[in-house]
Design an enzyme around this catalytic site. Structure first.
Site, PDB file in Angstrom:
ATOM      1  N   ASP A  95      -2.065  31.904 -50.926  1.00 16.34           N
ATOM      2  CA  ASP A  95      -1.057  32.648 -51.656  1.00 16.34           C
ATOM      3  C   ASP A  95      -0.298  31.636 -52.524  1.00 16.34           C
ATOM      4  O   ASP A  95       0.195  30.629 -52.000  1.00 16.34           O
ATOM      5  CB  ASP A  95      -0.109  33.333 -50.662  1.00 16.34           C
ATOM      6  CG  ASP A  95       0.838  34.279 -51.375  1.00 16.34           C
ATOM      7  OD1 ASP A  95       1.334  33.939 -52.471  1.00 16.34           O
ATOM      8  OD2 ASP A  95       1.096  35.368 -50.830  1.00 16.34           O
ATOM      9  N   ASP A 117      -1.038  41.122 -60.403  1.00 20.66           N
ATOM     10  CA  ASP A 117      -0.593  42.356 -59.742  1.00 20.66           C
ATOM     11  C   ASP A 117       0.831  42.693 -60.189  1.00 20.66           C
ATOM     12  O   ASP A 117       1.699  41.821 -60.201  1.00 20.66           O
ATOM     13  CB  ASP A 117      -0.627  42.172 -58.218  1.00 20.66           C
ATOM     14  CG  ASP A 117      -2.054  41.963 -57.715  1.00 20.66           C
ATOM     15  OD1 ASP A 117      -2.993  42.301 -58.460  1.00 20.66           O
ATOM     16  OD2 ASP A 117      -2.225  41.455 -56.594  1.00 20.66           O
ATOM     17  N   GLU A 193     -12.510  39.852 -66.326  1.00 20.14           N
ATOM     18  CA  GLU A 193     -13.142  41.099 -65.880  1.00 20.14           C
ATOM     19  C   GLU A 193     -12.203  42.295 -66.135  1.00 20.14           C
ATOM     20  O   GLU A 193     -12.614  43.321 -66.659  1.00 20.14           O
ATOM     21  CB  GLU A 193     -13.498  41.030 -64.390  1.00 20.14           C
ATOM     22  CG  GLU A 193     -14.793  40.283 -64.086  1.00 20.14           C
ATOM     23  CD  GLU A 193     -14.601  38.846 -63.640  1.00 20.14           C
ATOM     24  OE1 GLU A 193     -13.465  38.312 -63.778  1.00 20.14           O
ATOM     25  OE2 GLU A 193     -15.580  38.232 -63.166  1.00 20.14           O
TER      26      GLU A 193
HETATM   27  N1  SAM Z   1      -7.566  37.547 -63.036  1.00 23.15           N
HETATM   28  C1  SAM Z   1      -8.630  38.498 -62.757  1.00 23.15           C
HETATM   29  C2  SAM Z   1      -8.951  39.304 -63.977  1.00 23.15           C
HETATM   30  O1  SAM Z   1      -8.149  39.286 -64.928  1.00 23.15           O
HETATM   31  O2  SAM Z   1     -10.015  39.929 -64.012  1.00 23.15           O
HETATM   32  C3  SAM Z   1      -8.257  39.376 -61.549  1.00 23.15           C
HETATM   33  C4  SAM Z   1      -7.058  40.261 -61.738  1.00 23.15           C
HETATM   34  S1  SAM Z   1      -6.603  41.117 -60.228  1.00 23.15           S
HETATM   35  C5  SAM Z   1      -5.673  42.449 -60.789  1.00 23.15           C
HETATM   36  C6  SAM Z   1      -5.321  40.039 -59.580  1.00 23.15           C
HETATM   37  C7  SAM Z   1      -5.845  39.008 -58.611  1.00 23.15           C
HETATM   38  O3  SAM Z   1      -4.789  38.132 -58.257  1.00 23.15           O
HETATM   39  C8  SAM Z   1      -6.364  39.595 -57.311  1.00 23.15           C
HETATM   40  O4  SAM Z   1      -7.660  39.103 -57.037  1.00 23.15           O
HETATM   41  C9  SAM Z   1      -5.341  39.159 -56.265  1.00 23.15           C
HETATM   42  O5  SAM Z   1      -5.899  38.988 -54.996  1.00 23.15           O
HETATM   43  C10 SAM Z   1      -4.840  37.868 -56.856  1.00 23.15           C
HETATM   44  N2  SAM Z   1      -3.460  37.512 -56.454  1.00 23.15           N
HETATM   45  C11 SAM Z   1      -2.375  38.306 -56.541  1.00 23.15           C
HETATM   46  N3  SAM Z   1      -1.270  37.676 -56.100  1.00 23.15           N
HETATM   47  C12 SAM Z   1      -1.690  36.437 -55.722  1.00 23.15           C
HETATM   48  C13 SAM Z   1      -1.010  35.326 -55.179  1.00 23.15           C
HETATM   49  N4  SAM Z   1       0.309  35.359 -54.899  1.00 23.15           N
HETATM   50  N5  SAM Z   1      -1.722  34.209 -54.910  1.00 23.15           N
HETATM   51  C14 SAM Z   1      -3.058  34.166 -55.158  1.00 23.15           C
HETATM   52  N6  SAM Z   1      -3.758  35.201 -55.678  1.00 23.15           N
HETATM   53  C15 SAM Z   1      -3.079  36.324 -55.967  1.00 23.15           C
END
Ligand code: SAM
Length: 212
Positions: A95, A117, A193
């Site tokens: 995280d 997110d 993606e």
């Molecule tokens: N960046 C990619 C794209 O644009 O296709 C994925 C977007 S997806 C909506 C957001 C990703 O961020 C998810 O895989 C989620 O698990 C990860 N994520 C969200 N908050 C996070 C955090 N605090 N630390 C690490 N990863 C995080």
């Protein structure tokens, strides 16, 4: 992005050579992992990793670190790396709230946030990767000239992020609410993606670049 839990994904990650464990011990010493002192660029929330892997292929003089919270998502990126190994990229399952535990002051040059997110509830605002709390973490780990690049199709999250850039005392080096129609900001753009999916639905893509 939260894929269905894949049984055994944690174990697979633990054994994978591209995935760094005990990353706190590398704080200040990432050059040991890469075997050079090239600048480090980080993507937080890299999902399946296509954006970062494209950058790594195009820029061998830069080292890339992808951070992702969920094993089942990260596993997809690791599977792609088995097909096309890239020496200038590593992944960490964590995280990003504790990102200052793994990089020392000024150790990174750029941070990418793509389709982060939104955490729509006000009480969760500090979990957004563009909150002032996260900017203060980025302030600690980015070098002086370092910058944050953020893309999203979520207008509310983008409005919030612009406010937070100001609140954190950072400045905007670039900003658009329609990236794909902005000739300058879109130059060299690599679609993620999510970006492909949302722009195919007709959603304009917003982007900001922030520095101190
Ligand atoms: N960046 C990619 C794209 O644009 O296709 C994925 C977007 S997806 C909506 C957001 C990703 O961020 C998810 O895989 C989620 O698990 C990860 N994520 C969200 N908050 C996070 C955090 N605090 N630390 C690490 N990863 C995080």
């Amino acid at each position: 992005m939260r894929l269905r839990n894949i049984p055994g994904s944690r174990e697979a990650i633990a054994k994978n050579r591209w995935c760094i464990r005990e990353s706190e011990q590398l704080r200040g010493n990432w050059h040991q992992i890469f075997g050079n002192s090239h600048p480090i660029h980080v993507e937080i929330g890299m999902g399946k990793g296509r954006f970062l892997m494209t950058l790594a292929r195009e820029n061998p003089q830069i080292n890339y670190i992808g951070i992702e919270k969920y094993s089942s998502v990260l596993l997809r990126a690791l599977q792609k790396m088995e097909e096309e190994p890239l020496e200038n990229i590593r992944f960490i399952r964590m995280d990003a709230e504790t990102i200052t535990d793994i990089f020392q002051s000024g150790e990174t040059e750029r941070i990418y946030l793509n389709f982060s997110d939104p955490w729509p509830k006000d009480r969760h605002a500090k979990r957004r990767l563009t909150s002032r709390q996260f900017f203060s973490r980025y302030n600690l780990i980015l070098e002086k000239e370092g910058r944050v690049e953020f893309k999203t199709d979520n207008q509310d999250l983008f409005d919030f992020s612009l406010e937070e850039v100001k609140e954190a005392g950072w400045k905007l080096d670039g900003c658009t609410r329609d990236l794909h129609r902005d000739e300058i900001m879109n130059r060299g753009n690599i679609m993620t993606e999510y970006e492909e999916r949302f722009s195919a639905m007709g959603n304009p893509i917003c982007k900001l670049i922030a520095s101190r």
